[in-house]
Design an enzyme around this catalytic site. Structure first.
Site, short mmCIF file in Angstrom:
data_model
loop_
_atom_site.label_atom_id
_atom_site.label_comp_id
_atom_site.label_asym_id
_atom_site.label_seq_id
_atom_site.Cartn_x
_atom_site.Cartn_y
_atom_site.Cartn_z
N GLY A 187 40.97 37.41 36.17
CA GLY A 187 40.20 38.37 35.38
C GLY A 187 39.03 38.85 36.22
N PRO A 188 38.02 37.98 36.42
CA PRO A 188 36.96 38.36 37.36
C PRO A 188 37.56 38.62 38.74
CG PRO A 188 36.30 36.44 36.07
CD PRO A 188 37.76 36.68 35.78
N ASP A 209 42.35 47.42 44.90
CA ASP A 209 41.20 47.83 45.71
C ASP A 209 39.96 46.99 45.41
OD1 ASP A 209 42.26 50.35 47.06
OD2 ASP A 209 42.70 50.79 44.97
N ASN A 254 46.30 52.14 45.91
CA ASN A 254 46.39 53.45 45.26
C ASN A 254 45.10 54.24 45.34
OD1 ASN A 254 44.65 52.57 43.12
ND2 ASN A 254 46.40 51.71 42.04
N HIS A 279 43.42 54.72 34.91
CA HIS A 279 43.05 53.33 35.13
C HIS A 279 42.94 52.54 33.84
CE1 HIS A 279 40.79 49.82 36.39
NE2 HIS A 279 40.98 50.14 37.64
N GLU A 334 29.73 29.27 49.43
CA GLU A 334 29.73 28.45 48.22
C GLU A 334 30.67 28.98 47.15
OE1 GLU A 334 25.65 28.05 50.15
OE2 GLU A 334 26.94 29.72 49.55
N PHE A 355 22.51 26.16 45.05
CA PHE A 355 23.53 27.08 45.55
C PHE A 355 24.76 27.12 44.66
CE2 PHE A 355 21.49 26.01 49.85
CZ PHE A 355 20.47 26.92 49.60
N HIS A 372 14.74 27.04 46.51
CA HIS A 372 15.70 25.93 46.56
C HIS A 372 15.51 24.94 45.41
CE1 HIS A 372 16.57 27.53 50.45
NE2 HIS A 372 17.25 26.48 50.88
#
Length: 710
Positions: free
Chosen positions: A139-140, A180, A210, A286, A444, A472, A508
C-alpha cells in the site's frame, strides 16, 4: 535433483508453449482488460487503468501463465516463487490472476466483491497478507520492493545453509512489480541500492513504465535516466518496448532474469495507462472508473457485447486451466526431493523441517543467562548479554544494524556477515550468504522494511532483529508499522533511548517517540530497567510469534536492582516495593526505574510518606492482564494516586497515573547526568514535587483523574 524449469502440461518449454498458445493471447488480453473495467465500474472507482490492472495485462499473462513457479491449490508451498505487487493500488491485477489461475479462495463472487461493502471480501483496496496468494501487505509505496529484497535474502540464506549438491531444496525466485512511484520513494531506492550491493540474482523487478502518476506525467517531477541509475546500483537491465502486447518478448525477458548469475534484474516495460479507453495515456486514467459509456465503447471496439458484464469465456478458462495441475507437480517433485534429502542428510533435514515449522529449539530459554553482574550496566549492553548467546546458537535469527555495530551490542562470537561471497571490503569485514549478521548501512527505513520481507518468507522461519538508536526508528516508523500490521515477528533493538544518552542533543534524544509506539496496534514497546528486565523483554518478544516488538534500552549505565524480575516483564507491570499504608504509587520505567526507588526512599526518610513502587516496562502487555491483576498492581481503586517518572512526553500515562514527572519540550545537549539535572530528574527535586502534589491533592487544589504535569 534440483527443481528444473516450470513443468508445462505437454512438457514444452515456456517459449514453445507461448508460441503454441499465442493464437489466444489477443482474446485473453482483451477479456482481462474488460473484466478489470467492469470490476471497477460496478462500484464507480478503483484505479481501473493504472499499471497492473489494464496496462500490465500482458506482463501478467507472461508471468502467471508461463514463467512463475507456484501452486494455486497449495498456496503456502514452501519453495514457491514469491510475487510482490509493490504498487499495491493495482491490486485488481493480482486478484484477477489469482482467480484465473485457480486459487480456491478467490471465487468469481469474491473477485466481484472488489470495493463492495462485504466485510469478508478477499479483495481489499490493497493486497493484504492474510489472504491466500498474497505474500505481503502493500500500500505505502516503496514498502513492497523493500519486502521483496528481504524475501530474496531469505532464499539466499536458506539455500546457502541447507542446499547440497543435487538437492536444491530452496531455489525459488522473487518477482516484484513496481510503478513509477515506487522508484521515487526513498525506501524503495534504499532497498534497490542494497540489493545491487548484495548481488541478489534471484530477484527481478518488473517496472510498469507508463510515465503517469496522480498529478500528471512523470516528467513533472522526474527526468532521470532510470536504466542508468539501476545499472549504477548494480542491476542488470532488460528493456521491453511493447509491454501491452508482446507476451513472447516478456517471457524471454522473465526467463533471462530467472537465469541471471551475477546481479538482480530490472525489466523496464513500456506500457500505456488506460489502454483502449478515452483517457488512454492520461493521468485521468489513474484513479477513477472510466464511466459506463466508455466501458461500453471499449467492448464494442474489442468485438465484445456492451450489454454483457464480467465475461470470462471458455477460451480464457481453458487458457489457464492446467495451472493447478502444474503446481501440484511442482509440489510433488519438491516433497520427494525433501524426503530424499532428509534421508541422505538426516540432521540437516530435521533442522530444515523445524525451520519450516517456525519453531525455536525447545531449550532456547536455557541459553539466556540466569544472573548478571552487579555492577551498573547500560541496558544496551545487557541486551547483548541476553541476546548474543541466543543468536550464536539459533539459526532462525537474522540480525541487522544500520551502521551502528559498536553501539548496539548485537555481535556474537563467531558471527558471519550476510554478504555476497565474492565481496572483499577495504575494512576486511567479509562474509557469505550463509551469514546472519546484516550490515544494512545507514538505511533505517529499508532495514525494517527488508526485515519484514525476511519475516514474511514463511511464518517464523526467520526472526529478524534490527538495531539502531531509538530516535532513528522515527525514520523507520512506516516499516515498523507495516510489520505490526501484518502480524510479523520482527524485533527492533532500539538503544540510546533517553535524555541520558547525552551530548548528541535534542536531535538524538527521543521525547515523543514512545507515545507513537505505545499507541501502535500489535506492537510491544518494552522499556526494561536493568539486565534482569532486559532478559524478560527478550523472552516476551520471542514468545510473541505474531507481534512485532521494540526493546528500548539505555546508552548509560544503570544500577542493577535486586527487586526486578524477568517474569514480571511479561505482565507489563509489577510491584517492586509494596506498602500497605501507601500514600502514593510511584511508576518507574526503563532507564529511570531506579529513580522511582530512590524517590520512594527519600519520601520515607524526609517526609514520612509511604510510597509503593511499580515497574512498568510495557503498557500493551499490562493491558492484556486480567482486571483484578491490573487493580492489584496499580491500587488506584483504593484511592492511592499514582505518579509516573519518565522523561518522555506524558501522552498515554493518563490511563494509569494521576500525575507525571515528564517532559513536554525537546531535549538539550548536555552530558547525560547533566541533562537529567537540567530537567529536574534529581532525587530531592522529584521527591519535593511528589510531596507537593500530595499536599495539594489533600487540599483539593488538584483532583484525582485530572492528570497533573509535575
Amino acid at each position: 535433483m534440483a527443481v528444473g524449469p516450470v513443468p508445462q502440461s505437454n512438457g514444452a518449454s515456456a517459449l514453445s508453449l507461448v508460441r503454441q498458445l499465442s493464437k489466444d493471447h489477443d482474446h485473453v488480453l482483451k477479456s482481462f482488460r474488460l473484466l478489470i473495467s467492469d470490476l471497477c465500474q460496478q462500484f464507480g472507482g478503483g484505479h481501473p487503468g493504472y499499471d497492473g490492472a489494464i496496462g500490465m495485462a500482458a506482463i501478467g499473462v507472461a508471468l502467471w501463465r508461463y514463467v512463475m513457479r507456484y501452486a494455486p491449490h497449495t498456496p503456502d508451498y514452501f519453495n514457491r516463487d514469491r510475487f510482490i505487487l509493490s504498487n499495491g493500488h493495482t491490486c485488481l491485477f493480482q486478484y484477477a490472476f489469482l482467480h484465473l489461475t485457480g486459487y480456491k479462495a478467490m471465487t468469481f463472487e469474491q473477485l466481484k466483491s472488489y470495493h463492495s461493502d462485504r466485510v469478508d471480501a478477499l479483495c481489499p483496496g490493497h493486497p493484504e497478507i492474510e489472504h491466500e496468494g498474497i505474500e505481503v501487505t502493500t500500500g505505502p509505496l516503496g514498502q513492497g520492493i523493500a519486502n521483496a529484497v528481504g524475501l530474496a535474502m531469505a532464499t539466499k540464506n536458506l539455500a546457502a545453509n541447507f542446499n547440497r549438491p543435487g538437492y536444491e531444496v530452496v531455489s525459488n525466485h522473487t518477482w516484484c512489480m513496481i510503478g513509477d512511484a515506487c522508484l521515487q520513494e526513498g525506501v524503495g531506492l534504499e532497498a534497490i541500492s542494497f540489493a545491487g550491493h548484495l548481488k541478489l540474482n534471484n530477484l527481478t523487478v518488473i517496472y510498469d513504465n507508463n510515465q503517469i502518476t496522480c498529478d500528471g506525467s512523470v516528467d513533472l517531477t522526474n527526468t532521470e535516466d532510470i536504466n542508468a541509475k539501476m545499472r549504477a546500483c548494480g542491476w542488470d537491465v532488460i528493456d521491453v518496448e511493447d509491454g501491452c502486447y508482446d507476451v513472447e518478448g516478456l517471457v524471454q525477458a522473465l526467463e533471462k532474469a530467472r537465469a541471471a548469475q551475477e546481479k538482480p534484474t530490472f525489466i523496464n516495460v513500456r506500457t500505456v495507462i488506460g489502454l483502449g479507453s478515452k483517457v488512454e495515456g492520461m493521468a485521468a486514467a489513474h484513479g477513477a472508473a472510466f464511466g459506463a459509456p466508455d466501458v461500453a465503447d471499449m467492448k464494442k471496439k474489442y468485438g465484445f457485447s456492451p450489454d454483457e458484464h464480467f465475461v470470462i469465456s471458455d477460451t480464457v478458462r481453458e487458457f489457464f486451466q492446467d495451472l493447478p495441475a502444474r503446481g501440484d507437480v511442482l509440489v510433488q517433485q519438491w516433497n520427494s526431493l525433501v524426503k530424499q534429502y532428509s534421508a541422505e542428510y538426516p540432521e540437516l533435514g530435521a533442522e530444515f523441517q523445524r525451520r519450516m515449522r517456525g519453531e525455536l529449539p525447545s531449550n532456547w530459554k536455557d541459553l539466556i543467562p540466569s544472573s548478571f553482574p552487579d555492577k551498573p550496566t547500560a541496558t544496551r549492553a545487557s541486551s547483548g548479554l541476553v541476546f548474543n548467546p541466543l543468536a550464536k546458537d539459533i539459526q532462525s535469527f537474522m540480525v541487522g544494524t544500520a551502521d551502528l555495530s559498536p553501539s548496539v551490542n548485537m555481535i556474537w562470537p563467531g558471527k558471519v556477515d550476510f554478504q555476497h561471497p565474492d565481496l572483499r571490503t577495504t575494512c576486511n569485514i567479509n562474509g557469505n550468504y550463509s551469514g546472519r549478521y546484516i550490515h544494512f548501512g545507514v538505511r533505517e527505513h529499508a532495514m525494517c522494511a527488508i526485515s519484514n520481507g525476511l519475516a514474511a518468507f514463511a511464518p517464523n522461519t526467520f526472526v529478524p532483529i534490527t538495531s539502531s538508536f531509538f530516535m532513528f526508528y522515527l525514520y523507520a516508523a512506516p516499516a515498523v508499522r507495516m510489520g505490526a500490521l501484518q502480524h510479523l515477528q520482527v524485533i527492533h533493538a532500539a538503544t540510546h533511548d533517553s535524555i541520558g544518552m547525552g551530548e548528541d542533543g535534542p536531535t538524538h534524544q527521543p521525547i515523543e517517540l514512545a507515545a507513537l509506539y505505545r499507541a501502535m496496534p500489535n506492537l510491544l514497546y518494552i522499556r526494561p530497567g536493568d539486565s534482569e528486565e532486559t532478559a524478560g523483554a527478550w523472552i516476551a518478544a520471542l514468545e510473541a510469534k505474531k507481534t512485532s516488538s521494540i526493546i528500548s534500552t539505555s546508552r548509560h549505565a544503570l544500577p542493577q536492582l535486586k527487586q526486578t524480575r524477568r517474569e514480571g516483564v511479561a505482565q507489563g507491570a509489577y510491584v517492586l516495593v509494596e506498602a500497605e499504608t501507601a500514600a502514593v504509587t510511584l511508576i518507574g520505567v526503563g532507564a529511570e526505574l531506579s529513580f522511582a526507588l530512590d524517590v520512594a526512599q527519600q519520601l520515607k526518610e524526609t517526609k514520612g510518606i509511604a510510597a509503593r513502587v511499580i515497574s512498568f516496562p510495557c503498557q500493551r502487555l499490562f493491558e492484556q492482564q486480567p482486571l483484578e491483576y491490573k487493580r492489584t498492581v496499580l491500587r488506584r481503586h483504593q484511592g492511592i494516586p499514582a505518579v509516573v517518572i519518565e522523561p518522555y512526553a506524558p501522552n498515554g500515562w493518563e490511563r494509569y497515573a494521576d500525575a507525571g514527572i515528564n517532559i513536554r519540550r525537546f531535549g538539550h545537549s548536555l552530558p547525560g547526568k547533566a541533562a537529567y539535572k537540567f530537567f529536574g530528574y534529581e532525587t530531592g527535586v522529584m521527591a519535593a514535587k511528589v510531596g507537593d502534589y500530595l499536599d495539594r491533592l489533600e487540599k483539593g487544589e488538584w483532583q484525582r483523574g485530572e492528570f497533573v504535569d509535575l
